[in-house]
Write a protein that holds these residues in place. Structure first.
Motif, PDB file in Angstrom:
ATOM      1  N   CYS A  43       6.677 -11.495   4.813  1.00  0.00           N
ATOM      2  CA  CYS A  43       6.530 -10.347   3.922  1.00  0.00           C
ATOM      3  C   CYS A  43       5.250 -10.519   3.106  1.00  0.00           C
ATOM      4  N   ARG A  45       4.510  -9.048   0.367  1.00  0.00           N
ATOM      5  CA  ARG A  45       4.754  -8.945  -1.070  1.00  0.00           C
ATOM      6  C   ARG A  45       5.236 -10.269  -1.640  1.00  0.00           C
ATOM      7  N   LYS A 106       6.506  -5.923   5.303  1.00  0.00           N
ATOM      8  CA  LYS A 106       7.082  -6.079   3.966  1.00  0.00           C
ATOM      9  C   LYS A 106       8.529  -5.633   3.970  1.00  0.00           C
ATOM     10  N   CYS A 112      13.196  -7.032  -1.541  1.00  0.00           N
ATOM     11  CA  CYS A 112      12.065  -7.941  -1.644  1.00  0.00           C
ATOM     12  C   CYS A 112      12.268  -8.927  -2.795  1.00  0.00           C
TER      13      CYS A 112
END
Length: 140
Positions: A43, A45, A106, A112
């Motif tokens: 990911c 992020r 992401k 997240c």
């Protein structure tokens, strides 16, 4: 599939791919198929692992050269034949999988692990600033 392994880690040891070979109404050879493979990406992020399903579908027609590829109908993608006049199916599937990998992998924002103080989404509109060249209007 060394190029695919350089980019991600497959979650499954095997992949199911269905490939069909046919001749269309125009007499063109057509290779169509589909497949799904779960891979682990990073990911962008939070830099944690992200499981992503690469779902591919393709419809290709073999072409001997660039001129033959340009002559194909727009609904077919061209695949170039090798020096023996053959198509390498393993390379074809690997290329389609590579094209299915998202440019920026992401998680969904709710899933997240990025820091809480990070901001995602729309940026606020900038305040309207005066144009510095408006001064030149006076000199006309």
């Amino acid at each position: 599939m060394t190029r695919l392994l350089d980019v991600c880690t497959p979650c499954n040891e095997h992949m199911q791919v269905n490939v069909k070979f046919d001749v269309d109404d125009l007499g063109l050879n057509v290779i169509s198929g589909s497949g799904v493979l779960s891979v682990a990406l990073i990911c962008q992020r939070c830099t944690e692992s992200l499981i992503f399903d690469l779902d591919i579908e393709f419809t290709l027609s073999p072409a001997k050269n660039d001129e033959a590829a340009e002559a194909l109908p727009s609904y077919y993608d061209a695949i170039e034949l090798d020096e023996n006049g053959e198509v390498n199916l393993l390379e074809l599937v690997e290329e389609e999988l590579l094209l299915a990998i998202p440019l920026i992998a992401k998680h969904e924002p709710s899933q997240c692990q990025a820091p809480v103080d990070s901001v995602w989404g729309e940026l606020p509109e900038e305040l309207e600033k005066p144009n510095p060249f408006d001064v030149l209007q006076k000199f006309k």
